[in-house]
Design a protein around this motif. Structure first.
Motif, PDB file in Angstrom:
ATOM      1  N   MET A 109     -12.805   1.775   3.553  1.00 46.72           N
ATOM      2  CA  MET A 109     -11.651   2.628   3.783  1.00 46.72           C
ATOM      3  C   MET A 109     -10.996   2.312   5.125  1.00 46.72           C
ATOM      4  O   MET A 109     -11.653   1.849   6.057  1.00 46.72           O
ATOM      5  CB  MET A 109     -12.086   4.096   3.774  1.00 46.72           C
ATOM      6  CG  MET A 109     -12.893   4.516   2.561  1.00 46.72           C
ATOM      7  SD  MET A 109     -11.988   4.356   1.030  1.00 46.72           S
ATOM      8  CE  MET A 109     -10.779   5.641   1.245  1.00 46.72           C
ATOM      9  N   LEU A 120       1.010   4.608  -2.903  1.00 46.75           N
ATOM     10  CA  LEU A 120       0.545   5.955  -2.579  1.00 46.75           C
ATOM     11  C   LEU A 120       1.571   7.010  -2.969  1.00 46.75           C
ATOM     12  O   LEU A 120       2.770   6.756  -2.944  1.00 46.75           O
ATOM     13  CB  LEU A 120       0.249   6.049  -1.082  1.00 46.75           C
ATOM     14  CG  LEU A 120      -0.833   5.108  -0.582  1.00 46.75           C
ATOM     15  CD1 LEU A 120      -0.983   5.238   0.930  1.00 46.75           C
ATOM     16  CD2 LEU A 120      -2.157   5.399  -1.260  1.00 46.75           C
ATOM     17  N   ILE A 156       0.841  -1.194   0.000  1.00 47.15           N
ATOM     18  CA  ILE A 156       0.000   0.000   0.000  1.00 47.15           C
ATOM     19  C   ILE A 156       0.879   1.250   0.000  1.00 47.15           C
ATOM     20  O   ILE A 156       0.649   2.189  -0.765  1.00 47.15           O
ATOM     21  CB  ILE A 156      -0.956   0.000   1.211  1.00 47.15           C
ATOM     22  CG1 ILE A 156      -1.991  -1.120   1.063  1.00 47.15           C
ATOM     23  CG2 ILE A 156      -1.651   1.351   1.354  1.00 47.15           C
ATOM     24  CD1 ILE A 156      -2.820  -1.370   2.312  1.00 47.15           C
ATOM     25  N   ALA A 161      -5.386   6.244  -2.197  1.00 47.58           N
ATOM     26  CA  ALA A 161      -5.783   7.105  -1.079  1.00 47.58           C
ATOM     27  C   ALA A 161      -6.786   8.109  -1.601  1.00 47.58           C
ATOM     28  O   ALA A 161      -6.544   8.783  -2.595  1.00 47.58           O
ATOM     29  CB  ALA A 161      -4.569   7.807  -0.492  1.00 47.58           C
ATOM     30  N   GLY A 215      -7.436   3.988   7.578  1.00 46.14           N
ATOM     31  CA  GLY A 215      -6.212   4.762   7.726  1.00 46.14           C
ATOM     32  C   GLY A 215      -5.025   3.826   7.889  1.00 46.14           C
ATOM     33  O   GLY A 215      -5.165   2.743   8.464  1.00 46.14           O
ATOM     34  N   LEU A 216      -3.862   4.238   7.411  1.00 45.25           N
ATOM     35  CA  LEU A 216      -2.658   3.397   7.518  1.00 45.25           C
ATOM     36  C   LEU A 216      -2.311   3.083   8.966  1.00 45.25           C
ATOM     37  O   LEU A 216      -1.762   2.028   9.255  1.00 45.25           O
ATOM     38  CB  LEU A 216      -1.459   4.103   6.876  1.00 45.25           C
ATOM     39  CG  LEU A 216      -1.471   4.259   5.375  1.00 45.25           C
ATOM     40  CD1 LEU A 216      -0.293   5.111   4.918  1.00 45.25           C
ATOM     41  CD2 LEU A 216      -1.435   2.897   4.699  1.00 45.25           C
ATOM     42  N   CYS A 226      -9.123  11.443   4.821  1.00 44.43           N
ATOM     43  CA  CYS A 226      -8.210  10.882   3.822  1.00 44.43           C
ATOM     44  C   CYS A 226      -7.776   9.514   4.326  1.00 44.43           C
ATOM     45  O   CYS A 226      -7.068   9.405   5.332  1.00 44.43           O
ATOM     46  CB  CYS A 226      -6.994  11.795   3.668  1.00 44.43           C
ATOM     47  SG  CYS A 226      -5.639  11.005   2.802  1.00 44.43           S
ATOM     48  N   HIS A 227      -8.219   8.461   3.643  1.00 47.24           N
ATOM     49  CA  HIS A 227      -7.831   7.094   3.991  1.00 47.24           C
ATOM     50  C   HIS A 227      -7.615   6.289   2.719  1.00 47.24           C
ATOM     51  O   HIS A 227      -7.828   6.789   1.620  1.00 47.24           O
ATOM     52  CB  HIS A 227      -8.886   6.437   4.883  1.00 47.24           C
ATOM     53  CG  HIS A 227      -8.828   6.885   6.309  1.00 47.24           C
ATOM     54  ND1 HIS A 227      -9.826   6.629   7.202  1.00 47.24           N
ATOM     55  CD2 HIS A 227      -7.891   7.580   6.993  1.00 47.24           C
ATOM     56  CE1 HIS A 227      -9.511   7.138   8.382  1.00 47.24           C
ATOM     57  NE2 HIS A 227      -8.333   7.729   8.268  1.00 47.24           N
ATOM     58  N   VAL A 228      -7.228   5.053   2.880  1.00 50.01           N
ATOM     59  CA  VAL A 228      -6.891   4.165   1.764  1.00 50.01           C
ATOM     60  C   VAL A 228      -8.047   3.211   1.492  1.00 50.01           C
ATOM     61  O   VAL A 228      -8.654   2.686   2.426  1.00 50.01           O
ATOM     62  CB  VAL A 228      -5.612   3.355   2.095  1.00 50.01           C
ATOM     63  CG1 VAL A 228      -5.276   2.382   0.997  1.00 50.01           C
ATOM     64  CG2 VAL A 228      -4.440   4.284   2.358  1.00 50.01           C
ATOM     65  N   MET A 236      -2.953   8.513   9.005  1.00 44.04           N
ATOM     66  CA  MET A 236      -2.214   8.140   7.786  1.00 44.04           C
ATOM     67  C   MET A 236      -0.704   8.090   8.017  1.00 44.04           C
ATOM     68  O   MET A 236       0.074   8.022   7.073  1.00 44.04           O
ATOM     69  CB  MET A 236      -2.554   9.093   6.644  1.00 44.04           C
ATOM     70  CG  MET A 236      -3.945   8.890   6.092  1.00 44.04           C
ATOM     71  SD  MET A 236      -4.207   7.265   5.342  1.00 44.04           S
ATOM     72  CE  MET A 236      -3.362   7.485   3.780  1.00 44.04           C
ATOM     73  N   TYR A 270       1.853  10.128   5.811  1.00 50.06           N
ATOM     74  CA  TYR A 270       1.428  11.525   5.861  1.00 50.06           C
ATOM     75  C   TYR A 270       1.282  11.946   7.322  1.00 50.06           C
ATOM     76  O   TYR A 270       0.313  11.586   7.982  1.00 50.06           O
ATOM     77  CB  TYR A 270       0.100  11.733   5.126  1.00 50.06           C
ATOM     78  CG  TYR A 270       0.114  11.273   3.684  1.00 50.06           C
ATOM     79  CD1 TYR A 270       1.152  11.607   2.822  1.00 50.06           C
ATOM     80  CD2 TYR A 270      -0.909  10.493   3.177  1.00 50.06           C
ATOM     81  CE1 TYR A 270       1.170  11.187   1.496  1.00 50.06           C
ATOM     82  CE2 TYR A 270      -0.908  10.067   1.852  1.00 50.06           C
ATOM     83  CZ  TYR A 270       0.139  10.418   1.026  1.00 50.06           C
ATOM     84  OH  TYR A 270       0.151   9.994  -0.281  1.00 50.06           O
TER      85      TYR A 270
END
Length: 186
Positions: free
Chosen positions: A136, A51, A47, A111, A138-139, A123-125, A86, A90
């Motif tokens: 979705m 990104l 992942i 993302a 988050g990392l 903001c997520h994956v 994230m 991020y």
């Protein structure tokens, strides 16, 4: 001697039994089709590689760099990251460029930014898809989000990111992307 389990049964009863087995299989496929295709824990490095990696800029110039980049992205918007969901990619304070991408062509590992039901941009994956929308996570989160992304709450996909040279995520990011034996090489 005929040992068939269907011996003596009416052909229509046999048909119904087989049809119910097929229907049960089809229902389980539909039910389980919403299972995630990526796991943040299991597929973390894959992942991270997919990104957009942050470009490091002078402290205080993250938004300026992102605004310049967004001018060249169709439908480009600039958002300023808050929170740690994230990390390590991020960190808080990372400026991201969000561009419009066809909702139907989104894929696990991308993302994206969406409006949460509480009115926040998240903001997520994408880790999978279900009949309700994209799943979705988050990392840095241990579980996926409670809500799915649909065309109604979808904003866009992260195309670029800009972080300060002094961000606390930089050493973590470097060790995540490159094997430790390559850090400081050359």
């Amino acid at each position: 001697m005929n040992c068939s389990p269907n011996r003596g049964r009416h052909p229509f009863a046999i048909f119904l039994r087989r049809a119910s087995v097929v229907a049960a299989l089809a229902a389980s496929l539909i039910f389980f089709s919403g299972c995630t295709t990526l796991s943040v824990e299991r597929d973390h490095s894959e992942i991270m590689a997919r990104l957009p990696q942050p470009q490091f800029v002078l402290p205080g110039h993250e938004l300026e760099a992102a605004c310049q980049a967004a001018a060249h992205v169709p439908g480009g918007q600039v958002l300023y990251g808050k929170g740690d969901s994230m990390k390590p990619l991020y960190a808080e304070g990372t400026a991201i460029v969000v561009g419009h991408f066809d909702y139907a062509k989104l894929q696990p590992g991308m993302a994206m930014v969406y409006w949460s039901h509480r009115g926040f941009r998240v903001c997520h994956v994408i880790i999978g898809q279900s009949y309700r929308g994209y799943i979705m996570q988050g990392l840095n989160n241990s579980r996926w989000d409670d809500e799915c992304v649909t065309p109604e709450n979808y904003i866009g996909v992260i195309t670029q990111a800009f972080a300060s040279f002094d961000t606390r995520a930089q050493p973590v990011l470097a060790s995540t992307i490159a094997p430790s034996s390559q850090i400081g090489a050359n």
